[in-house]
Design a protein around this motif. Structure first.
Motif, mmCIF file in Angstrom:
data_model
loop_
_atom_site.group_PDB
_atom_site.id
_atom_site.type_symbol
_atom_site.label_atom_id
_atom_site.label_comp_id
_atom_site.label_asym_id
_atom_site.label_seq_id
_atom_site.Cartn_x
_atom_site.Cartn_y
_atom_site.Cartn_z
ATOM 1 N N LEU A 154 16.878 -44.437 -10.954
ATOM 2 C CA LEU A 154 17.438 -44.301 -12.401
ATOM 3 C C LEU A 154 17.338 -43.065 -12.761
ATOM 4 O O LEU A 154 16.357 -42.409 -12.212
ATOM 5 C CB LEU A 154 16.634 -45.386 -13.100
ATOM 6 C CG LEU A 154 16.600 -46.768 -12.708
ATOM 7 C CD1 LEU A 154 15.379 -47.499 -13.522
ATOM 8 C CD2 LEU A 154 17.962 -47.526 -13.109
ATOM 9 N N CYS A 155 18.029 -42.799 -13.778
ATOM 10 C CA CYS A 155 18.096 -41.395 -14.460
ATOM 11 C C CYS A 155 16.937 -41.562 -15.397
ATOM 12 O O CYS A 155 16.367 -42.695 -15.772
ATOM 13 C CB CYS A 155 19.293 -41.061 -14.947
ATOM 14 S SG CYS A 155 19.909 -42.035 -16.348
ATOM 15 N N ILE A 156 16.552 -40.423 -16.212
ATOM 16 C CA ILE A 156 15.413 -40.593 -17.156
ATOM 17 C C ILE A 156 15.797 -41.390 -18.214
ATOM 18 O O ILE A 156 15.111 -42.078 -18.900
ATOM 19 C CB ILE A 156 15.141 -39.114 -17.411
ATOM 20 C CG1 ILE A 156 13.865 -39.267 -18.477
ATOM 21 C CG2 ILE A 156 16.198 -38.342 -18.016
ATOM 22 C CD1 ILE A 156 13.261 -37.725 -18.763
ATOM 23 N N VAL A 157 16.963 -41.428 -18.720
ATOM 24 C CA VAL A 157 17.549 -42.204 -20.105
ATOM 25 C C VAL A 157 17.540 -43.676 -19.689
ATOM 26 O O VAL A 157 17.033 -44.543 -20.320
ATOM 27 C CB VAL A 157 18.893 -41.849 -20.360
ATOM 28 C CG1 VAL A 157 19.339 -42.731 -21.600
ATOM 29 C CG2 VAL A 157 18.866 -40.311 -20.655
ATOM 30 N N CYS A 201 22.472 -42.693 -10.307
ATOM 31 C CA CYS A 201 21.849 -43.654 -11.199
ATOM 32 C C CYS A 201 22.516 -45.054 -10.736
ATOM 33 O O CYS A 201 23.418 -45.079 -10.941
ATOM 34 C CB CYS A 201 21.647 -43.280 -12.470
ATOM 35 S SG CYS A 201 21.011 -44.769 -13.795
ATOM 36 N N SER A 202 21.518 -46.132 -10.775
ATOM 37 C CA SER A 202 22.221 -47.553 -10.427
ATOM 38 C C SER A 202 22.873 -48.003 -11.564
ATOM 39 O O SER A 202 24.056 -48.751 -11.286
ATOM 40 C CB SER A 202 21.092 -48.308 -10.191
ATOM 41 O OG SER A 202 21.468 -49.624 -9.925
ATOM 42 N N PRO A 247 19.090 -38.936 -9.512
ATOM 43 C CA PRO A 247 18.138 -39.488 -10.232
ATOM 44 C C PRO A 247 16.615 -39.439 -9.544
ATOM 45 O O PRO A 247 16.397 -39.427 -8.443
ATOM 46 C CB PRO A 247 18.302 -41.125 -10.337
ATOM 47 C CG PRO A 247 19.171 -41.052 -8.798
ATOM 48 C CD PRO A 247 19.705 -39.897 -8.728
ATOM 49 N N ASP A 248 15.640 -39.162 -10.457
ATOM 50 C CA ASP A 248 14.311 -39.271 -9.993
ATOM 51 C C ASP A 248 13.164 -39.992 -10.558
ATOM 52 O O ASP A 248 12.221 -39.799 -10.581
ATOM 53 C CB ASP A 248 13.903 -37.821 -10.171
ATOM 54 C CG ASP A 248 13.818 -37.307 -11.507
ATOM 55 O OD1 ASP A 248 14.248 -38.231 -12.487
ATOM 56 O OD2 ASP A 248 13.727 -35.848 -11.838
ATOM 57 N N TRP A 249 13.808 -41.335 -10.847
ATOM 58 C CA TRP A 249 12.950 -42.625 -11.309
ATOM 59 C C TRP A 249 13.379 -43.618 -10.699
ATOM 60 O O TRP A 249 14.440 -43.592 -10.166
ATOM 61 C CB TRP A 249 13.077 -42.541 -12.853
ATOM 62 C CG TRP A 249 12.410 -41.480 -13.489
ATOM 63 C CD1 TRP A 249 12.870 -40.382 -14.069
ATOM 64 C CD2 TRP A 249 11.201 -41.517 -14.348
ATOM 65 N NE1 TRP A 249 12.029 -39.787 -14.622
ATOM 66 C CE2 TRP A 249 11.102 -40.360 -14.828
ATOM 67 C CE3 TRP A 249 10.016 -42.306 -14.351
ATOM 68 C CZ2 TRP A 249 9.819 -40.012 -15.474
ATOM 69 C CZ3 TRP A 249 9.000 -42.001 -14.964
ATOM 70 C CH2 TRP A 249 8.832 -40.993 -15.457
ATOM 71 N N ALA A 250 12.301 -44.761 -10.761
ATOM 72 C CA ALA A 250 12.879 -45.817 -9.794
ATOM 73 C C ALA A 250 12.033 -46.951 -10.619
ATOM 74 O O ALA A 250 11.397 -46.973 -11.190
ATOM 75 C CB ALA A 250 12.406 -45.649 -8.379
#
Length: 762
Positions: free
Chosen positions: A434-437, A415-416, A423-426
C-alpha cells in the motif's frame, strides 16, 4: 641491686628477720594483684585501640569516597584527599603503638607475674616447710631425757640437719626476695619507657605529618572565608529575586510554550500531556512529551527510555478532538496507530497542534534534502551490492530485505488500491502492498480487517516476509476485484482525493462489493476423509454428480496455482496430465470447509478466497476430530500458511476432540519451526490433551531436543517475566535471540531443522 634483706640476719632467724619476711610477702602479694589488674586493663586498652583504628580507617575511607563523589569540585576533592591521606599515616603509626604496647607492656608484665612471682611463691613454700621442720626438731631436742643418751643423740642429729636445711632455704628465699625486688624495677620501668617512646614517636610523627599541611590549611582557610562571603551574597540575591517573583501574578496555569525546530539539544517542543491508554479501561496518564528527531516520544521519568508514539512525523496528521468528554484534546494519527492526547489548557492545545504541524513540515523539508531516505538507501545498497559493495552495504541491505523481497512479487510495485508506484507499506493479513495514504485508510478500518506495517520502518520476521511473498496484489485483487467490470464504480488512481480512496477501500474490503458471489452449491459441509487422498472413490463419485469448478478469480483448484490466469490454468492442465489427476473438486464446499482443505495443501489464493467469502478462521470439522484449518496447516508443516491463519485471527490454542492444539500437533510431528512460531504467538505450553500430556512431555517422549529446548526456554522466560512483575522486562535477550534464530532457519533452511530433529530422535 638494692638488698632488701641481709643474709646475716636470715642466719640468725631473729624476730626482725621474720617481720621483714612478712612485709616482703605482703608487698609481693599486693604487687601481684595490681599487676594482674594492670595486665587486664592493658588488654582492654589494646582491644579498644584496635577497634578505634579499624573504625577510624572506615571513617578515612568514607572521606576518600566523599572526595571521589565531589570530583567535580576541585577544592573539596583536594581537601578531602589530602586530609584522608594524612589521617591514614597517623592511623598506621597508631597501629604500631598498639603493637609496641602489646609486646613491651602487656607481655613483659604478664611474664613477670606468671614466671617471677610464681618462682618467688615456690621458694617461699620451701622456706616455710624447712622452718616448720626446724621448729619440730627444736621441740624434740628440748624434750629428750637426760638419762637416755641414744634419744639425746638422735634429737641432736635431727636438730643439726634441720638447722642446716633451714639456713640453706632461708638464704635462697632472701636471694629470691632481693632478685624479685630488683627485677620488679627493671621490668616495669622498661615497659613504661618503651610505651613512652612509642607514644612520643606517634605524636611526633602526627605533628610532622600535619605540619606539612600548614600552608595548605592557611590557603584553605582563606578560601573558606571567601566562600562564606560569596554564599551570604548569593543568599541575599536569591531572597531578593524570590521576593520580586512573588510580587508578580503566579495565578496563571499555562506553562511557557516555545517551539524551536533548531534547538541545540534537538528537542523542538516538550511539556506535560495526558495520554489515553489503548487498554480496555481507557485510562489517562500524565507523561512528559517531546518532539525530537522527527519523532513524537514520551517518558514517565527522566531516566526512562523514551517511548516512541510516532516514528516518523511525515506519516502522521494532527487535529483537535471534540468527540471526547475531556477538554483540550487532540489526536495524532499515523498509519499504524491513533494517539489521543490532552493538554492542560486551550492555549497549550493549540501550541502542541501547531508544534506537531510545524514538525511535520520540517520533517518533509529535511527528507527532501536528505540523500539517505529509506528508498534511496535501498537503491544505493542494491547498486553497491551488484558492484561489489563492502560490509556496510550488506548491513543496509539486510534492513531493506522486506522492501526488496515483497516488492519483487508481481503487482506489488504499485499500491494495491490506487496504483501509486513504489509502495512501502503493507497489510500483513491481506498480503498486499500500500501507499502511505491507503495505509492510513486501512489502519482506520481496524485490525480485524487490515493489519498495517511499514516495509522500511518496522522490523520483519522471516515468516511474515515469506507470507507476503506467497500472496501479493495480483492474487488478492483477483479475489476482491473479481466483479469490477460488472460495476460502474471506478477504481481510484494515485491523484484521486482521499475521500474517493476511502470509499473504494471500504467497499472493497469491508462491504466486499466486488468479490465473486458464492454459488449455491458452495453450502455443503466437508465429508470425513481417511488420509491425504481420503476416499478418492468417494471424491470421484461426487465429481460425477457435480462437475469440478472451473478456475475463477475467486476459486482455484489444488494443488497450488498462485499467480495463474484461467487461460494459463487450462493450458497447464492440458500439458501436465499428472497435475490434473491430483485436482480435487472444491466447488461443493462452503467457505469454512474450503479454508480447511486449502490450508492443508498450502494454497494461499484459495485460503484468501475462503476468508473473503466469510470463512471462519477457526472453523471446526466435526467429521475429522474437530480439527481446525490451523491444525491442518500444521499437519502439512506449512509455516507460511500457519502465519497467514494466525494473522487473520486464528486461535493458537484451539484444541481438537483429543484435546490437542496446534502446539501439540507440531510437537508430535517434530515441526520445530512451527513450535517456535506458536510459542511466539502465545501458545499455551502447559495445555494437556486427553492423555494428560503437555507439549513438553510429548517432546521429551519423542526425544526431540530442539523442541524440548524451545518449550523449556519459553517456560523459563515466562517465569522470569512473572517474577519481575506486571511491569517487568518484556523478555530475556537470550530468549529472543534463540527464537529469532529458529524463525530464520524455519523460513530459510527448514531442512536443517528436519535433520536436527532426526538426529535427536536417533
Amino acid at each position: 641491686m638494692t638488698v632488701k634483706l641481709d643474709f646475716e640476719e636470715c642466719l640468725k632467724d631473729s624476730p626482725r628477720f621474720r617481720a621483714d619476711i612478712e612485709v616482703v610477702q605482703s608487698d609481693v602479694s599486693e604487687l601481684e594483684t595490681r599487676l594482674e589488674k594492670l595486665v587486664k586493663q592493658c588488654q582492654a586498652m589494646l582491644e579498644a585501640g584496635r577497634v578505634y583504628c579499624q573504625t577510624s580507617k572506615s571513617f578515612v575511607n568514607g572521606l576518600r569516597d566523599l572526595g571521589h563523589h565531589c570530583s567535580g569540585d576541585q577544592t573539596m576533592e583536594e581537601c578531602l584527599d589530602k586530609f584522608s591521606k594524612k589521617l591514614s599515616i597517623i592511623l598506621e603509626a597508631q597501629g604500631e603503638v598498639i603493637e609496641t604496647t602489646q609486646k613491651s607492656v602487656k607481655t613483659k608484665l604478664q611474664n613477670f607475674v606468671k614466671e617471677d612471682v610464681r618462682r618467688f611463691k615456690d621458694v617461699r613454700k620451701e622456706f616455710e616447710r624447712s622452718s616448720e621442720c626446724l621448729e619440730g626438731a627444736l621441740v624434740r631436742n628440748a624434750q629428750a631425757p637426760r638419762g637416755k643418751q641414744h634419744e639425746v643423740e638422735e634429737a641432736s642429729n635431727a636438730l643439726l640437719n634441720a638447722r642446716r636445711t633451714f639456713r640453706s632455704e632461708a638464704m635462697d628465699y632472701v636471694l629470691e626476695i632481693n632478685v624479685i625486688e630488683a627485677k620488679k624495677k627493671t621490668d616495669i620501668l622498661m615497659a613504661m619507657l618503651s610505651l613512652m617512646e612509642a607514644q612520643a614517636q606517634l605524636f611526633q610523627h602526627g605533628h610532622q605529618s600535619l605540619s606539612e599541611l600548614d600552608e595548605y590549611r592557611r590557603k584553605l582557610n582563606e578560601e573558606h572565608t571567601q566562600f562564606v562571603l560569596n554564599s551570604a551574597r548569593e543568599k541575599r540575591d536569591m531572597e531578593q529575586r524570590h521576593a520580586a517573583i512573588k510580587k508578580k501574578d503566579v495565578s496563571y496555569d499555562d506553562s511557557i510554550m516555545d517551539f524551536n525546530a533548531d534547538a541545540a539539544n534537538g528537542i523542538a517542543m516538550e511539556g506535560y500531556l495526558y495520554k489515553r491508554a489503548s487498554n480496555t479501561f481507557k485510562t489517562w496518564s500524565r507523561r512528559w512529551f517531546s518532539i525530537q528527531k522527527n519523532q513524537l516520544v514520551y517518558q514517565k521519568k527522566f531516566k526512562d527510555q523514551p517511548t516512541v508514539v510516532v516514528e516518523d512525523l511525515r506519516l502522521c496528521t494532527v487535529k483537535p478532538s471534540t468527540e471526547n468528554e475531556r477538554r483540550f484534546c487532540f489526536e495524532v494519527v499515523s498509519p499504524s496507530k491513533c494517539c489521543l492526547l490532552q493538554a492542560d489548557s486551550e492555549r497549550q492545545q493549540q501550541g502542541w497542534i501547531s508544534a506537531v504541524q510545524n514538525s511535520i513540515a520540517s520533517a518533509f523539508q529535511e527528507h527532501r534534502e536528505d540523500p539517505h531516505s529509506p528508498r534511496q538507501r535501498c537503491s544505493s545498497v542494491t547498486a553497491n551490492s551488484s558492484g561489489g559493495g563492502g560490509g556496510g552495504a550488506d548491513q543496509e541491505n539486510k534492513g531493506c530485505k522486506a522492501l526488496e523481497e515483497v516488492q519483487a512479487i508481481p503487482g506489488n510495485k504499485q499500491c494495491s488500491d490506487c496504483g501509486e508506484p513504489g509502495p512501502d507499506w503493507a497489510s500483513i493479513n491481506l498480503g498486499i502492498t500500500l501507499c502511505i495514504v491507503c495505509s492510513g485508510i486501512h489502519r482506520s478500518l481496524g485490525v480485524h480487517f487490515s493489519k498495517v506495517r511499514s516495509l522500511t520502518l518496522d522490523s520483519w520476521e522471516p515468516e511474515l516476509i515469506k507470507l507476503m511473498c506467497e500472496l501479493g496484489n495480483t492474487v488478492i485483487n483477483r479475489i476482491y476485484e473479481a466483479r469490477i467490470d460488472e460495476i460502474t464504480i471506478k477504481k481510484p488512481h494515485p491523484s484521486s482525493p482521499r475521500s474517493d480512496k476511502e470509499s473504494w477501500i471500504r467497499s472493497k474490503y469491508v462491504e466486499k462489493k466486488f468479490i465473486q458471489k458464492l454459488p449455491e452449491t458452495g453450502r455443503n459441509p466437508l465429508q470425513r476423509r481417511s488420509s491425504g487422498r481420503r476416499n478418492r472413490a468417494d471424491t470421484q463419485d461426487r465429481a460425477v454428480q457435480r462437475p469440478p469448478l472451473k478456475p475463477k478469480p475467486n476459486r482455484a483448484t489444488l494443488p497450488r496455482l498462485t499467480g495463474l490466469s484461467p487461460s494459463d490454468l487450462v493450458q497447464k492442465n492440458n500439458t501436465h496430465k499428472e497435475v490434473e489427476e491430483e485436482v480435487e473438486d472444491l466447488s461443493g464446499l462452503h467457505p469454512g470447509a474450503l479454508l480447511y482443505r486449502s490450508a492443508a495443501l498450502q494454497n494461499f489464493p484459495v485460503m484468501a478466497d475462503a476468508l473473503a467469502h466469510g470463512a471462519s478462521v477457526n472453523w471446526v470439522n466435526v467429521a475429522e476430530e474437530s480439527s481446525t484449518p490451523l491444525i491442518q496447516a500444521v499437519s502439512a508443516n506449512a509455516l507460511a500458511a500457519c502465519e497467514f491463519l494466525l494473522q487473520n485471527g486464528a486461535n493458537v490454542n484451539q484444541a481438537d476432540s483429543t484435546g490437542r492444539g496446534p502446539l501439540h500437533h507440531a510437537t508430535i510431528l517434530g515441526h520445530t519451526g512451527l513450535v517456535c512460531l506458536f510459542l511466539k504467538r502465545g501458545a499455551d505450553y502447559n495445555a494437556k490433551d486427553k492423555n494428560q500430556k503437555d507439549p513438553i512431555t510429548i517432546a521429551v517422549d519423542t526425544a526431540n531436543a530442539d523442541i524440548v529446548t524451545l518449550l523449556r526456554i519459553a517456560k523459563m522466560n515466562k517465569e522470569m517475566r512473572e517474577m519481575d512483575g506486571a511491569f517487568g522486562q518484556s523478555g530475556d535477550e537470550t530468549y529472543q535471540d534463540i527464537f529469532r534464530d529458529f524463525s530464520h532457519m524455519a523460513s530459510n533452511n527448514p531442512e536443517k531443522l528436519k535433520r536436527r530433529s532426526a538426529d535427536a530422535r536417533t
